[in-house]
Enzyme design. Sequence first.
Site, PDB file in Angstrom:
ATOM      1  N   ASN A 169      46.768  -6.863  25.745  1.00 44.28           N
ATOM      2  CA  ASN A 169      47.088  -5.878  24.704  1.00 44.28           C
ATOM      3  C   ASN A 169      45.846  -5.066  24.372  1.00 44.28           C
ATOM      4  O   ASN A 169      44.729  -5.585  24.403  1.00 44.28           O
ATOM      5  CB  ASN A 169      47.595  -6.552  23.430  1.00 44.28           C
ATOM      6  CG  ASN A 169      48.132  -5.520  22.455  1.00 44.28           C
ATOM      7  OD1 ASN A 169      49.190  -4.930  22.690  1.00 44.28           O
ATOM      8  ND2 ASN A 169      47.392  -5.253  21.382  1.00 44.28           N
ATOM      9  N   TYR A 173      41.787  -1.330  16.208  1.00 44.90           N
ATOM     10  CA  TYR A 173      41.649  -2.027  14.933  1.00 44.90           C
ATOM     11  C   TYR A 173      40.190  -1.898  14.508  1.00 44.90           C
ATOM     12  O   TYR A 173      39.296  -2.357  15.230  1.00 44.90           O
ATOM     13  CB  TYR A 173      41.999  -3.511  15.079  1.00 44.90           C
ATOM     14  CG  TYR A 173      43.240  -3.817  15.909  1.00 44.90           C
ATOM     15  CD1 TYR A 173      44.503  -3.349  15.523  1.00 44.90           C
ATOM     16  CD2 TYR A 173      43.146  -4.584  17.072  1.00 44.90           C
ATOM     17  CE1 TYR A 173      45.626  -3.649  16.289  1.00 44.90           C
ATOM     18  CE2 TYR A 173      44.270  -4.893  17.831  1.00 44.90           C
ATOM     19  CZ  TYR A 173      45.510  -4.416  17.436  1.00 44.90           C
ATOM     20  OH  TYR A 173      46.619  -4.716  18.194  1.00 44.90           O
ATOM     21  N   ARG A 174      39.944  -1.305  13.354  1.00 43.84           N
ATOM     22  CA  ARG A 174      38.569  -1.045  12.928  1.00 43.84           C
ATOM     23  C   ARG A 174      37.758  -2.334  12.814  1.00 43.84           C
ATOM     24  O   ARG A 174      38.312  -3.416  12.588  1.00 43.84           O
ATOM     25  CB  ARG A 174      38.576  -0.330  11.584  1.00 43.84           C
ATOM     26  CG  ARG A 174      39.021  -1.245  10.460  1.00 43.84           C
ATOM     27  CD  ARG A 174      38.689  -0.664   9.085  1.00 43.84           C
ATOM     28  NE  ARG A 174      38.999  -1.631   8.052  1.00 43.84           N
ATOM     29  CZ  ARG A 174      39.981  -1.488   7.157  1.00 43.84           C
ATOM     30  NH1 ARG A 174      40.762  -0.417   7.168  1.00 43.84           N
ATOM     31  NH2 ARG A 174      40.180  -2.423   6.244  1.00 43.84           N
ATOM     32  N   TRP A 187      42.789  -6.557  12.654  1.00 44.71           N
ATOM     33  CA  TRP A 187      44.152  -6.378  13.139  1.00 44.71           C
ATOM     34  C   TRP A 187      45.079  -6.830  12.027  1.00 44.71           C
ATOM     35  O   TRP A 187      44.979  -7.937  11.507  1.00 44.71           O
ATOM     36  CB  TRP A 187      44.410  -7.105  14.458  1.00 44.71           C
ATOM     37  CG  TRP A 187      43.911  -8.492  14.622  1.00 44.71           C
ATOM     38  CD1 TRP A 187      44.066  -9.542  13.760  1.00 44.71           C
ATOM     39  CD2 TRP A 187      43.188  -9.012  15.763  1.00 44.71           C
ATOM     40  NE1 TRP A 187      43.493 -10.669  14.276  1.00 44.71           N
ATOM     41  CE2 TRP A 187      42.947 -10.373  15.506  1.00 44.71           C
ATOM     42  CE3 TRP A 187      42.751  -8.459  16.968  1.00 44.71           C
ATOM     43  CZ2 TRP A 187      42.271 -11.187  16.414  1.00 44.71           C
ATOM     44  CZ3 TRP A 187      42.081  -9.271  17.853  1.00 44.71           C
ATOM     45  CH2 TRP A 187      41.845 -10.609  17.576  1.00 44.71           C
ATOM     46  N   GLU A 233      49.390  -1.137  27.439  1.00 49.98           N
ATOM     47  CA  GLU A 233      48.740   0.107  27.020  1.00 49.98           C
ATOM     48  C   GLU A 233      48.029   0.774  28.198  1.00 49.98           C
ATOM     49  O   GLU A 233      48.035   1.997  28.329  1.00 49.98           O
ATOM     50  CB  GLU A 233      47.731  -0.158  25.897  1.00 49.98           C
ATOM     51  CG  GLU A 233      48.355  -0.301  24.498  1.00 49.98           C
ATOM     52  CD  GLU A 233      48.875  -1.703  24.195  1.00 49.98           C
ATOM     53  OE1 GLU A 233      48.675  -2.612  25.036  1.00 49.98           O
ATOM     54  OE2 GLU A 233      49.487  -1.891  23.128  1.00 49.98           O
ATOM     55  N   ASP A 282      40.343   4.582   3.560  1.00 50.80           N
ATOM     56  CA  ASP A 282      41.318   4.485   4.649  1.00 50.80           C
ATOM     57  C   ASP A 282      42.094   5.778   4.878  1.00 50.80           C
ATOM     58  O   ASP A 282      41.947   6.748   4.136  1.00 50.80           O
ATOM     59  CB  ASP A 282      42.277   3.317   4.382  1.00 50.80           C
ATOM     60  CG  ASP A 282      42.541   2.508   5.638  1.00 50.80           C
ATOM     61  OD1 ASP A 282      42.835   3.121   6.676  1.00 50.80           O
ATOM     62  OD2 ASP A 282      42.467   1.267   5.573  1.00 50.80           O
TER      63      ASP A 282
HETATM   64  C1  LIG Z   1      41.576   5.731  13.784  1.00 49.68           C
HETATM   65  C2  LIG Z   1      42.570   4.620  13.692  1.00 49.68           C
HETATM   66  C3  LIG Z   1      42.209   3.418  13.094  1.00 49.68           C
HETATM   67  C4  LIG Z   1      43.113   2.360  13.007  1.00 49.68           C
HETATM   68  N1  LIG Z   1      42.715   1.198  12.413  1.00 49.68           N
HETATM   69  C5  LIG Z   1      43.568   0.153  12.367  1.00 49.68           C
HETATM   70  C6  LIG Z   1      43.153  -1.085  11.795  1.00 49.68           C
HETATM   71  O1  LIG Z   1      42.026  -1.232  11.317  1.00 49.68           O
HETATM   72  N2  LIG Z   1      44.041  -2.124  11.787  1.00 49.68           N
HETATM   73  C7  LIG Z   1      45.303  -2.007  12.317  1.00 49.68           C
HETATM   74  O2  LIG Z   1      46.032  -2.988  12.317  1.00 49.68           O
HETATM   75  N3  LIG Z   1      45.737  -0.829  12.849  1.00 49.68           N
HETATM   76  C8  LIG Z   1      44.894   0.239  12.888  1.00 49.68           C
HETATM   77  N4  LIG Z   1      45.305   1.428  13.435  1.00 49.68           N
HETATM   78  C9  LIG Z   1      46.692   1.559  13.929  1.00 49.68           C
HETATM   79  C10 LIG Z   1      46.898   0.838  15.254  1.00 49.68           C
HETATM   80  O3  LIG Z   1      45.943   1.246  16.195  1.00 49.68           O
HETATM   81  C11 LIG Z   1      48.312   1.095  15.801  1.00 49.68           C
HETATM   82  O4  LIG Z   1      49.238   0.558  14.894  1.00 49.68           O
HETATM   83  C12 LIG Z   1      48.534   0.539  17.204  1.00 49.68           C
HETATM   84  O5  LIG Z   1      49.855   0.856  17.614  1.00 49.68           O
HETATM   85  C13 LIG Z   1      48.345  -0.950  17.267  1.00 49.68           C
HETATM   86  O6  LIG Z   1      48.523  -1.407  18.606  1.00 49.68           O
HETATM   87  P1  LIG Z   1      49.431  -2.691  18.885  1.00 49.68           P
HETATM   88  O7  LIG Z   1      50.860  -2.247  18.688  1.00 49.68           O
HETATM   89  O8  LIG Z   1      49.144  -3.062  20.312  1.00 49.68           O
HETATM   90  O9  LIG Z   1      49.031  -3.740  17.909  1.00 49.68           O
HETATM   91  C14 LIG Z   1      44.420   2.500  13.525  1.00 49.68           C
HETATM   92  C15 LIG Z   1      44.777   3.713  14.117  1.00 49.68           C
HETATM   93  C16 LIG Z   1      43.884   4.755  14.201  1.00 49.68           C
HETATM   94  C17 LIG Z   1      44.298   6.046  14.836  1.00 49.68           C
HETATM   95 MN   LIG Z   2      50.507  -3.367  21.976  1.00 47.04          MN
END
Ligand SMILES: Cc1cc2nc3c(=O)[nH]c(=O)nc-3n(C[C@H](O)[C@H](O)[C@H](O)COP(=O)(O)O)c2cc1C
Ligand SMILES: [Mn+2]
Length: 489
Positions: A169, A173-174, A187, A233, A282
Amino acid sequence: MAYRNLSAFLADLESRGELVRVRERVSPRFEIADIADRAVKSGGPAILFENVEGSSMPVAINTFASHERMLRALEISSYQEWEERLEFFLDPKPPEGLVGKLKALPRVTELASVFPRTVRSGACQEIVETGEEVDLSKLPVLTCWPQDGGPFITMPLVITGDPVSGKTNVGMYRMQVYDRNTTGMHWQKHKDGAGQARGYEREGRRMEVAVAIGCDPATVFSAVAPLPPGVSEFLFAGFLRGEAVPLVRARTVDVLVPAEAEIVLEGYVEAGERRREGPFGDHTGYYSLEDDFPVFHVTAVTRRRSPVYMTTIVGPPPMEDGFLGEAIERLFLPLVRKTIPEIVDMHLPVEGVFHNLMVVSIDKRFPGHARKTMHAIWGTGQMMFTKVIVVVDRDVDVRDTRSLVWKALAAIDPERDIELVHGPVDELDHASPRPCLGSKMGIDATRKWKEEGFERRWPDEIVMSPDVRRRIDALWPALGLDGPSKPRR
Ligand SMILES: Cc1cc2nc3c(=O)[nH]c(=O)nc-3n(C[C@H](O)[C@H](O)[C@H](O)COP(=O)(O)O)c2cc1C
Ligand SMILES: [Mn+2]
C-alpha cells in the site's frame, strides 16, 4: 512519454513558464509556507526554493497547484480524455473487424506494460546513510503554521506491506519530525496503512516501512488517490503514466520503493508504540489537535546525490491539495458511476475541504432515488466521510454555485427533504460529538414527484422563448446597452 522523475516534471514546468526559482534565502520555519500560501491563492506558479536556511536541498512546492499543472501531472490533456481511456477498460466491447482489432491492440498491450517492474539499482540509492549517519535535520522539513507542534513532512509516500496478503500500500500520511531519526506516522484509522498496521499489532510484530519523498507526479498522486484497499497504487500510477513505475528493493527493509525517488526513508513502526502528534495546521483550515499516533523509527536514509525535497502546505482553502481533490473528483467519477449509475455529475467545492460537502446530480428514476444515492455514497470507500450531500436533478450544473444555490434551495422542504444519518466521520472533523463518529446530512433537492406524496403542481423554470431571443440577439448591438465603458458600435 511519462515523466521519469520529479526533476523531469519540474524541468517541463519551467520550460512552460510554470515554475519560478527563488534564490533569496528563506527559512523553512513559516517563511516558505507563507510564500506558498500567497502564491497558490493568487494563482501563482510552482516554486523551487534554491536557498533554504539550514539545508543544502532545494524545496519544491505548489507543483500541482493549478488546473493545468494538475492535468500535466496526471499526463492527460483533459479529464474527458481520461474518461474515454477508462471507458475502454470499464466497458470493453469486442472489437469489430480487423480495423477494430488493430485499434484495440495498443490499448491491450499498454495494459500489460503498466505493472510496476523491479529494477536492480535506482537513483534513489546514490547515497546511503545508515545508523548514526541518519539525520533528518538535514532535510528542509517545513514548519508551516504558528501553533504547529514541530516540522512535518507533508508529502511523503508511505509504503507498507500487508501482513497477510503481502500486498503493497502507498498512502500520503504526514510525518512530524521528532528528532534525528524518529517521526510520527499519521495514518488515520480508516486508511489502508493503519489497517495493515493493525494486522502487525495483532501479531505483536514490528512493521517495516519505507517512505519516498519526491517522485514523478503520477506516482505522488497515486498515494493520495482513494483506491479501494488492495488495489495497487503503483499499478494505478503506471496506468496514469502509461508506463510502469520502476521499483528497487530498499537497502535495510524488505520493501520495494520507487527507484527514481529523490529521497527514501527506511525504518519500522513498533507494535503498540504511540506518541503525541500535532497540533498541525490542517487542510480543513483549522488546527488538528494533538493525539497519539504510531512512531516511525528511521534506520536508513537513501537519496540522490542532489535531491529535491518535495512538499506542500495545507491550510485555509484554496490550497494545493484542492487541486488534488479536483483531480480525484474527475478521475473517480467514471468509477463511481459504475456502482452508483444514476450519478450524472458530482462536485466537491474546495471550501468543503473534501469531506464536508458533495453535490451530485442524478438521473432520477424512482421515488426516493435521491436518498438511495446518498446511502450509496455513504457506503462507498472514503466517500463515507461526506458530512453533507446535496442531490439535485440532472439538469442542474453542480459546478455552478449560483445556479445550484438558487435551484437546490427552491426545491426543498426542509422537514420533508433532509435525511439524517449516524456513522463514521472524518478523523479531522472537529465538530462531531466524538472523534471519528457523528452525524451526516443528505438534502434531497430533486424535483418532488406525485409518487413521493407531492400533490401540488411543480412550476416550470422561467425561460424566454427562442424566437424572441433570436430577434433581440440581432437587435442588441444597435441598442447601445453593453455598458457605459464600452464604445458604441
Ligand atoms: C497533502 C496531503 C496530506 C495528507 N495527510 C494525511 C494524513 O496525515 N493522514 C491521513 O490519514 N491521510 C492524509 N491524507 C489523505 C490520504 O493521503 C488519502 O486519504 C489516501 O487515499 C490514503 O491512501 P490509502 O487509501 O491507501 O490509505 C493527505 C492527503 C494529502 C493530499
Ligand atoms: Mn490504498
